[in-house]
Scaffold this active site. Structure first.
Site, PDB file in Angstrom:
ATOM      1  N   LYS A 201      56.834  58.489  10.066  1.00 21.94           N
ATOM      2  CA  LYS A 201      56.926  57.033   9.940  1.00 21.94           C
ATOM      3  C   LYS A 201      55.553  56.363  10.065  1.00 21.94           C
ATOM      4  CE  LYS A 201      59.104  55.300  13.245  1.00 21.94           C
ATOM      5  NZ  LYS A 201      59.440  54.300  14.255  1.00 21.94           N
ATOM      6  N   ARG A 276      66.637  47.393  17.534  1.00 20.69           N
ATOM      7  CA  ARG A 276      67.336  48.593  17.994  1.00 20.69           C
ATOM      8  C   ARG A 276      68.830  48.364  18.183  1.00 20.69           C
ATOM      9  NH1 ARG A 276      63.793  52.650  19.694  1.00 20.69           N
ATOM     10  NH2 ARG A 276      61.699  51.908  20.081  1.00 20.69           N
ATOM     11  N   ARG A 315      53.350  70.133  16.078  1.00 18.68           N
ATOM     12  CA  ARG A 315      52.517  69.060  16.606  1.00 18.68           C
ATOM     13  C   ARG A 315      52.265  69.267  18.099  1.00 18.68           C
ATOM     14  NH1 ARG A 315      54.580  62.928  15.726  1.00 18.68           N
ATOM     15  NH2 ARG A 315      55.398  63.019  17.835  1.00 18.68           N
ATOM     16  N   ARG A 321      51.580  66.810  23.792  1.00 17.18           N
ATOM     17  CA  ARG A 321      52.651  65.908  24.271  1.00 17.18           C
ATOM     18  C   ARG A 321      53.810  66.753  24.779  1.00 17.18           C
ATOM     19  NH1 ARG A 321      54.004  60.958  20.224  1.00 17.18           N
ATOM     20  NH2 ARG A 321      55.981  61.065  21.357  1.00 17.18           N
ATOM     21  N   ARG A 333      66.230  64.072  21.350  1.00 16.85           N
ATOM     22  CA  ARG A 333      65.623  62.827  20.860  1.00 16.85           C
ATOM     23  C   ARG A 333      66.129  62.492  19.455  1.00 16.85           C
ATOM     24  NH1 ARG A 333      59.694  64.324  21.101  1.00 16.85           N
ATOM     25  NH2 ARG A 333      59.291  62.421  19.922  1.00 16.85           N
TER      26      ARG A 333
END
Ligand code: IMP
Ligand code: MG
Length: 377
Positions: A201, A276, A315, A321, A333
């Site tokens: 995104k 949201r 990633r 992360r 998620r």
């Protein structure tokens, strides 16, 4: 129902129009005019003369509300070309009945420069009417250049081009039951961008904002900016966050509003991370409406779960992360994303504004797919 008869911006030919006067307000004004005129005319049986084309709707509504016997006829004049009133008024159908000694009330849809009124008075000069009264549904006092008395005025409006309730822009709009006014601000392209974690995104938003000259508003960034710079809104948001509470929608909307206003001459916005919930989506619609605009599309990047998991694990190896390192966390998620966005997909689908775009492929390929959707808006 006519798809354009909704409470939003409409397009007629090359121009955009926004809601201005509701059908209820118009109805109230017509009732008031009918009562006022009936009162003044007493037992006289008037001849109402509608000026075609524009006044067909007003004349029809008016005589239905007129509480006493009356006659109705029409004359047909033409003067307007596009958005401008022209000097050359043509008499297409004149008076076809004897009006000697009658009380005549002219029913006009709108009086603008007054040129049409001039012609109307010329037409009636040779008729030996007992009394000539002028009633107009809409009146633009700022552009009126004549001094013929206007006996009855429905609604006064500023000098702005309107359509609906009989009034047209090059033939279109006469059928709309309420009144819209022309939008003079530039048309914007406003997108709500969605995608599950790992869908790309952010990367795509960066391309789109350059390609279409849009401003990318990421709610996360907006929050961080306001808190870091200790703006009044940021401090308020922080006070909720410190208590572990959700920041109220209104506060978020106020921050987005400030962002939108900072970029008042943007060609459009990409909203990212907001809305949201459907109430946030409604609030965003409201915000855009107040800016004379609207959300044009919700674009969701669609990527298969397994591909996302692979991308994120990849990633995670370099980004460090923590939430990108564990497959269970990643899958959770993704699941959460679909649960949360289902409502919004539904919200925008109902407005025919949902676009799913295949997010698997090279960055270029995905950008091309997105551009196709945006170009079609
Ligand atoms: P006037 O002769 O300049 O007073 O204009 C009156 C005529 O122009 C009306 O009967 C309408 O046909 C047209 N007109 C004036 N203003 C508008 C508008 O805002 N929208 C559509 N038509 C208008
Ligand atoms: Mg007219």
């Amino acid at each position: 129902m006519h798809p354009q008869k909704e409470n939003r911006v409409i397009k007629l030919h090359d121009k955009y129009f926004k809601p201005f006067i509701s059908a209820e307000e118009i109805d109230d004004a017509v009732s008031r005019l009918a009562d006022e005129i009936a009162n003044d005319l007493g037992d006289e049986i008037p001849v109402f003369v509608g000026i075609l084309n524009g006044s067909f709707m007003f004349t029809s509504d008016f005589v239905k509300k007129y509480p006493k016997p009356c006659e109705v006829t029409f004359i047909k004049l033409a003067s307007y070309e596009g958005l401008k009133s022209s000097d050359d008024i043509q008499r297409l159908i004149g008076i076809t009945q004897d009006l000697t000694d009658r009380t005549v009330v002219v029913l006009e849809d709108i009086i603008d420069s007054g040129r049409t009124m001039h012609e109307v008075h010329r037409i009636f000069k040779n008729e030996k009417v007992k009394d000539l009264k002028i009633a107009t549904m809409f009146f633009k006092p700022e552009s009126y250049k004549k001094d013929f008395k206007l006996h009855y005025v429905g609604i006064e409006i500023p000098d702005r081009f309107i359509v609906g309730y009989g009034l047209d822009y090059n033939g279109l709009g006469r059928d709309i039951p309420e009144v819209y006014q022309i939008k003079t601000t530039q048309h914007m392209t406003n997108l709500v961008l969605f995608g599950p974690p790992g869908a790309g995104k952010g990367t795509q938003a960066d391309f789109l904002k350059v390609q279409y000259d849009l401003v990318h508003i990421s709610t996360g960034d907006v929050f961080r900016y306001n808190i870091k710079n200790e703006t009044a809104l940021g401090m308020m948001a922080k006070s909720y966050m410190d208590k572990g509470e959700l920041v109220p929608d209104q506060l978020t909307i106020d921050m987005l509003n400030a962002e939108v206003e900072k970029n008042a001459d943007a060609k459009g916005f990409i909203f990212d991370g907001f809305p949201r919930t459907s109430s946030q989506a409604e609030a965003l619609d409201e915000l855009m409406r107040s800016k004379d605009s609207e959300i044009n599309a919700m674009i969701a990047l669609e990527v298969d779960d397994d591909v996302l998991v692979k991308r994120l694990l990849e990633r995670g190896k370099t980004s460090g992360r923590a939430d990108d390192a564990n497959e269970d966390i990643i899958r959770n998620r993704i699941k959460e994303y679909y649960e949360k966005t289902a409502i919004l997909k539904n919200y925008y689908s109902q407005q025919d504004k949902y676009y799913g775009v295949d997010g698997v492929g090279s960055i270029d390929e995905v950008t091309t797919r997105l551009s196709k959707v945006i170009d079609s808006l």
